[in-house]
Design a protein around this motif. Sequence first.
Motif, PDB file in Angstrom:
ATOM      1  N   ALA A  31       6.383  41.975 -28.372  1.00 11.02           N
ATOM      2  CA  ALA A  31       6.334  41.110 -27.194  1.00 11.02           C
ATOM      3  C   ALA A  31       4.889  40.873 -26.751  1.00 11.02           C
ATOM      4  CB  ALA A  31       7.147  41.729 -26.057  1.00 11.02           C
ATOM      5  N   GLN A  32       4.059  41.909 -26.800  1.00 15.04           N
ATOM      6  CA  GLN A  32       2.656  41.747 -26.412  1.00 15.04           C
ATOM      7  C   GLN A  32       1.924  40.810 -27.371  1.00 15.04           C
ATOM      8  OE1 GLN A  32       1.156  42.746 -23.645  1.00 15.04           O
ATOM      9  NE2 GLN A  32       3.127  43.583 -22.964  1.00 15.04           N
ATOM     10  N   LYS A  83       2.922  37.383 -26.628  1.00 14.54           N
ATOM     11  CA  LYS A  83       2.362  36.990 -25.331  1.00 14.54           C
ATOM     12  C   LYS A  83       0.940  36.471 -25.481  1.00 14.54           C
ATOM     13  CE  LYS A  83       3.674  39.367 -21.867  1.00 14.54           C
ATOM     14  NZ  LYS A  83       3.891  40.427 -20.852  1.00 14.54           N
ATOM     15  N   PHE A 134       8.649  36.580 -20.262  1.00 11.65           N
ATOM     16  CA  PHE A 134       9.173  37.472 -21.289  1.00 11.65           C
ATOM     17  C   PHE A 134      10.338  38.278 -20.739  1.00 11.65           C
ATOM     18  CE2 PHE A 134       5.423  36.134 -23.323  1.00 11.65           C
ATOM     19  CZ  PHE A 134       5.581  36.383 -24.673  1.00 11.65           C
ATOM     20  N   GLY A 138       6.218  45.688 -20.303  1.00 10.96           N
ATOM     21  CA  GLY A 138       5.667  44.338 -20.293  1.00 10.96           C
ATOM     22  C   GLY A 138       6.675  43.224 -20.143  1.00 10.96           C
ATOM     23  N   GLN A 187       1.544  33.059 -26.511  1.00  8.40           N
ATOM     24  CA  GLN A 187       2.308  32.301 -25.519  1.00  8.40           C
ATOM     25  C   GLN A 187       1.974  32.830 -24.124  1.00  8.40           C
ATOM     26  OE1 GLN A 187       4.548  29.751 -26.272  1.00  8.40           O
ATOM     27  NE2 GLN A 187       3.952  29.930 -28.412  1.00  8.40           N
ATOM     28  N   PRO A 188       0.744  32.629 -23.649  1.00 11.04           N
ATOM     29  CA  PRO A 188       0.315  33.251 -22.392  1.00 11.04           C
ATOM     30  C   PRO A 188       1.035  32.742 -21.156  1.00 11.04           C
ATOM     31  CG  PRO A 188      -1.337  31.692 -23.175  1.00 11.04           C
ATOM     32  CD  PRO A 188      -0.328  31.827 -24.276  1.00 11.04           C
TER      33      PRO A 188
END
Length: 390
Positions: free
Chosen positions: A217-218, A221, A229, A249, A224-225
């Motif tokens: 996921a990080q 991220k 999530f 997160g 995809q900022p």
Amino acid sequence: MPTVLTVDDSRAVRTIVSKQVKDLGFEVVEAEDGVQGLAKLGECQFDLVILDVTMPNMDGPTMLGKMRDAGNLTPVIMLTSESKRSIIAGAMKSGITDYILKPFKPEELRNKILSVLQGGGGVEDVVASDQPGGAPAAGISPSAPAPREGAAKQFCDVMVVDDMENVHKRLRGMLPNHLGMNGFTSAQSALASAREKVYRVVLVDTEIPDVNSAVLAQQIKVLQPHAAFVALALRTNAPEQSKELRDQGFGDVLYKPFTQDHVDDFLVQYFDNQEFLTSEDNLLKVAPFLGKPERLDRYFARLAQLFPGVLNKVASACYEEVVLDLAQVPTQGDRLPKLLVSVAGQAKEVGMTMTVVGPAEIKKVLASFEETSGMKYFASVQEARAAAAA
């Protein structure tokens, strides 16, 4: 000193944008529509354009297209109350750097302005696509190729990462047709897509074989900022389950097996709040009902939840009247009259009157109930505007 051009027909929005730009120490110039915006661009050079979608004379997408056709590559952040995939995807194809959904928070606007002006974002890098940092999740190769430079990314609403295909089928069947969803059974394919597309919400299963889901996921991220999530997880009796997932997160959790009510709540939080009831100045537009008849009660319940906040926003901008566009709202039963009575009362509490706009069926509904028979009605927004100006 960077100079920003804000193009919006709403004086209230221009004032908000200008204040945030000035607070950052930058200069700002205002324009009321696309025609004025193009004229300003012809007069001097800007470092950033903050562009509204819906405007009279010339709307945002048209102005953007004319800019790019003329070879003007100034970065553009688009402001829109429309979160539909077609609107945003079309703007991305024309080369926007980023977008913000109305209503927005001042800090969100400031962050995106700084991201563009300090990060060097231009039309050639529509959305940041840096390689993920840190140690890779198990089973993931960090050396996958990035998309070709200069390629505008496609937009999709939802990414789902789960190793079981039935999860994807089940969720797809519960989402409305107008939302786009891409499902991936492996971390590698999810990361590859995250480099190629732009997602609004990313859902990651917490139990993927040989993969650390939190690390995955990080990594997504980083690519995809701007996405939200959400963890996909089996509900347990552990009281700290939700907190543990947030500590990893994830901003939220969607529990398996899915129920339609849980999925509907997910839609309200990440999509329907922006699409069910949109506002442009003092005009409120209610989205059409696209579900099954048995979901009508939930549709009107969502609207009832959303109206107070939107009315307060309109009142805060010092409007004395709110115009309610009901062009595509179901009229069967007494749900609509009850909602209108409630909304009219809420508008009165904050010092506003309410005008209703819609087809002839809406007029019949208003006339058939004593509580709504005296409400101001017009067949079109243009007629309502003309009456208010008279």
